[in-house]
Design a protein around this motif. Structure first.
Motif, PDB file in Angstrom:
ATOM      1  N   THR A 139       0.993   4.142  -2.965  1.00  0.00           N
ATOM      2  CA  THR A 139       0.761   5.558  -2.692  1.00  0.00           C
ATOM      3  C   THR A 139       1.886   6.414  -3.265  1.00  0.00           C
ATOM      4  OG1 THR A 139      -0.512   5.106  -0.682  1.00  0.00           O
ATOM      5  CG2 THR A 139       0.509   7.280  -0.865  1.00  0.00           C
ATOM      6  N   ARG A 173     -16.404   7.169  -2.322  1.00  0.00           N
ATOM      7  CA  ARG A 173     -16.266   6.043  -1.397  1.00  0.00           C
ATOM      8  C   ARG A 173     -15.359   6.462  -0.239  1.00  0.00           C
ATOM      9  NH1 ARG A 173     -13.772   1.874  -5.230  1.00  0.00           N
ATOM     10  NH2 ARG A 173     -13.202   3.763  -6.360  1.00  0.00           N
ATOM     11  N   LYS A 189     -14.538   8.254  -6.623  1.00  0.00           N
ATOM     12  CA  LYS A 189     -13.207   8.194  -6.037  1.00  0.00           C
ATOM     13  C   LYS A 189     -13.259   7.743  -4.578  1.00  0.00           C
ATOM     14  CE  LYS A 189     -10.427  10.244  -9.226  1.00  0.00           C
ATOM     15  NZ  LYS A 189     -11.348  10.679 -10.263  1.00  0.00           N
ATOM     16  N   ARG A 190     -12.187   7.117  -4.124  1.00  0.00           N
ATOM     17  CA  ARG A 190     -11.970   6.862  -2.707  1.00  0.00           C
ATOM     18  C   ARG A 190     -11.444   8.146  -2.090  1.00  0.00           C
ATOM     19  NH1 ARG A 190      -7.746   4.235  -2.295  1.00  0.00           N
ATOM     20  NH2 ARG A 190      -8.060   3.048  -0.373  1.00  0.00           N
ATOM     21  N   ALA A 191     -11.925   8.501  -0.895  1.00  0.00           N
ATOM     22  CA  ALA A 191     -11.536   9.791  -0.319  1.00  0.00           C
ATOM     23  C   ALA A 191     -11.768   9.809   1.178  1.00  0.00           C
ATOM     24  CB  ALA A 191     -12.313  10.924  -0.976  1.00  0.00           C
ATOM     25  N   VAL A 243      -5.475   9.569   1.409  1.00  0.00           N
ATOM     26  CA  VAL A 243      -6.069   8.646   0.436  1.00  0.00           C
ATOM     27  C   VAL A 243      -5.768   9.178  -0.963  1.00  0.00           C
ATOM     28  CG1 VAL A 243      -8.196   7.611  -0.439  1.00  0.00           C
ATOM     29  CG2 VAL A 243      -7.906   7.971   2.022  1.00  0.00           C
ATOM     30  N   GLU A 256       0.839  -1.201   0.000  1.00  0.00           N
ATOM     31  CA  GLU A 256       0.000   0.000   0.000  1.00  0.00           C
ATOM     32  C   GLU A 256       0.872   1.249   0.000  1.00  0.00           C
ATOM     33  OE1 GLU A 256      -3.286   2.352   2.777  1.00  0.00           O
ATOM     34  OE2 GLU A 256      -3.049   0.180   3.034  1.00  0.00           O
ATOM     35  N   ALA A 289       1.740   6.566  -7.040  1.00  0.00           N
ATOM     36  CA  ALA A 289       0.645   7.396  -7.541  1.00  0.00           C
ATOM     37  C   ALA A 289       0.916   8.888  -7.381  1.00  0.00           C
ATOM     38  CB  ALA A 289      -0.648   7.034  -6.811  1.00  0.00           C
ATOM     39  N   ASP A 291      -6.334   8.485  -5.122  1.00  0.00           N
ATOM     40  CA  ASP A 291      -7.119   7.741  -6.106  1.00  0.00           C
ATOM     41  C   ASP A 291      -7.126   8.485  -7.443  1.00  0.00           C
ATOM     42  OD1 ASP A 291      -8.892   6.222  -7.590  1.00  0.00           O
ATOM     43  OD2 ASP A 291     -10.398   6.054  -6.013  1.00  0.00           O
ATOM     44  N   ASP A 292      -6.367   7.982  -8.389  1.00  0.00           N
ATOM     45  CA  ASP A 292      -6.413   8.443  -9.775  1.00  0.00           C
ATOM     46  C   ASP A 292      -6.310   9.964  -9.909  1.00  0.00           C
ATOM     47  OD1 ASP A 292      -6.616   8.259 -12.524  1.00  0.00           O
ATOM     48  OD2 ASP A 292      -8.802   8.215 -12.525  1.00  0.00           O
ATOM     49  N   VAL A 351     -13.058   6.359   2.921  1.00  0.00           N
ATOM     50  CA  VAL A 351     -12.075   5.417   3.450  1.00  0.00           C
ATOM     51  C   VAL A 351     -11.740   5.823   4.879  1.00  0.00           C
ATOM     52  CG1 VAL A 351      -9.757   4.462   3.183  1.00  0.00           C
ATOM     53  CG2 VAL A 351     -11.107   5.059   1.151  1.00  0.00           C
TER      54      VAL A 351
END
Length: 383
Positions: A48, A195, A175-177, A203, A44, A51, A205-206, A197
């Motif tokens: 991160t 979504r 998005k995850r946030a 977090v 993980e 990304a 996400d893209d 988290v």
């Protein structure tokens, strides 16, 4: 909207309920759960960092945007100061309009440029855009600029309740946030396809990054430094700011609206006769991160407001090039209401010292109340 303004807005309802019936107050939990969060898995962490790699330039360009009226103090200044001291990117502070910015709950600064001037100079956009909490989530100029930067492939980073601004810009769909604990319900209600988290301070996400409450911009900034320049550089900066260890660990259940929190807000507000303005001398070369944390914390007690003073009205330049305007022109301040000089205190140590000072002046419940607003873990090893 800034988290403290949210809390002030909620306070009226809290007081009303307290007056007409205490059942709701009694129903609140007496204390949040406090447990050491589990470690982050290596895969993980690696994902991160990958990304967050610079999307365009070898030496990235980072823009921190705010509106001129009440952008959150620490959200705006802390990422700037930490990233500038790392010297791994070009970092600029922006405002939507010309003129100084009144930060909230403390400090007034001169941004480096307007968003229009930035666009003229950098038509290809920034590599990263940091979005603090603002007094309004739907400022049209800020939202359009953030959308444009996203379209130019900048990574958008919503700090604290800045996630609500990012959401209103239309960038959280699917998005995850995460966000400040007080804003989670509102964010999920406005953006049902987002979504949420839990148990993460950061977090990704893209191309969109969000963080938990205000102090999360410390580990966020260090994580960004690691993505740009490697773990060793991030560790060196972490030691320099007093944060030897950090990652995305977070115990979400530690931060919630509790009975002591509500009662402290009511009690401290009601004691209006004991409210005070506490002075801190503004000096050339002050560490803007420490100054932001100290003035922000003292201005969240609901008993005090931190005020900067200097012998002249002109702006003074901070350690890393922020021009700060004093609130008052004065050569001194009454000793009983004078805050200690920051001097060379590391930012994380300055915050811990401030929380200790708040406990000594107003009691430990007020310290806990402030730490809850800052979403500051009381476990230094998991920041």
């Amino acid at each position: 909207m800034n988290s403290r303004r949210i809390l002030w807005g909620a306070l009226g309802a809290v007081v009303f309920v307290a007056v007409i019936g205490g059942a709701w107050i009694v129903s609140l939990p007496t204390a949040p759960s406090v447990a050491a969060p589990p470690a982050i898995a290596q895969d993980e962490r690696d994902a991160t960092i990958a990304a967050l790699k610079p999307p365009k330039r070898q030496r990235p360009l980072i823009a921190i945007i705010g509106i001129n009226d009440a952008t959150e103090t620490t959200d705006y200044l802390m990422p700037y100061g930490i990233l500038k001291r790392a010297d791994v990117a070009d970092v600029v502070t922006l405002a939507t309009r010309p003129g100084p910015m009144t930060l909230f709950p403390a400090l007034k600064v001169e941004p480096h440029a307007t968003v229009a001037a930035f666009d003229a100079r950098h038509p290809d956009g920034a590599d990263y855009v940091i979005v603090p909490a603002m007094s309004r989530d739907d400022d049209p100029e800020a939202l359009q600029w953030i959308r444009n930067q996203s379209a130019k492939k900048a990574i958008i980073i919503g700090v604290c309740a800045g996630a609500k601004v990012v959401g209103d810009a239309g960038l959280l769909h699917g998005k995850r946030a995460t966000t400040h604990w007080y804003s989670i319900k509102e964010l999920r209600g406005k953006h049902p396809m987002m979504r949420y988290v839990e148990d993460r301070r950061l977090v990704v996400d893209d191309g969109v990054v969000t963080t938990t409450g205000i102090t999360a911009s410390m580990p966020m900034s260090l994580t960004l430094i690691e993505a740009i320049a490697g773990r060793d550089k991030a560790r060196a900066v972490g030691r320099d700011i007093g944060l030897a260890d950090w990652d995305a660990r977070h115990e979400s259940d530690e931060f919630k609206f509790t009975r002591p929190f509500a009662m402290t807000a009511i009690g401290n507000t009601a004691a209006f006769w004991a409210h005070e303005r506490l002075g801190i001398e503004l000096k050339e070369g002050v560490d803007e991160v420490s100054l932001a944390l100290v003035t922000d914390a003292w201005s969240r007690t609901y008993r005090s407001q931190a005020v900067t003073f200097a012998s002249t009205a002109g702006a003074l330049q901070s350690r890393n090039g922020i021009r700060i305007l004093p609130d008052k022109v004065a050569t001194n301040w009454p000793a009983a209401r004078l805050l200690p000089a920051i001097d060379n205190a590391k930012p994380a140590d300055a915050l811990d010292s401030t929380l200790g000072g708040i406990a000594a002046r107003y009691g430990t419940r007020t310290t806990d109340f402030v730490a809850m607003q800052l979403e500051y873990p009381r476990h230094r090893s998991t920041q």
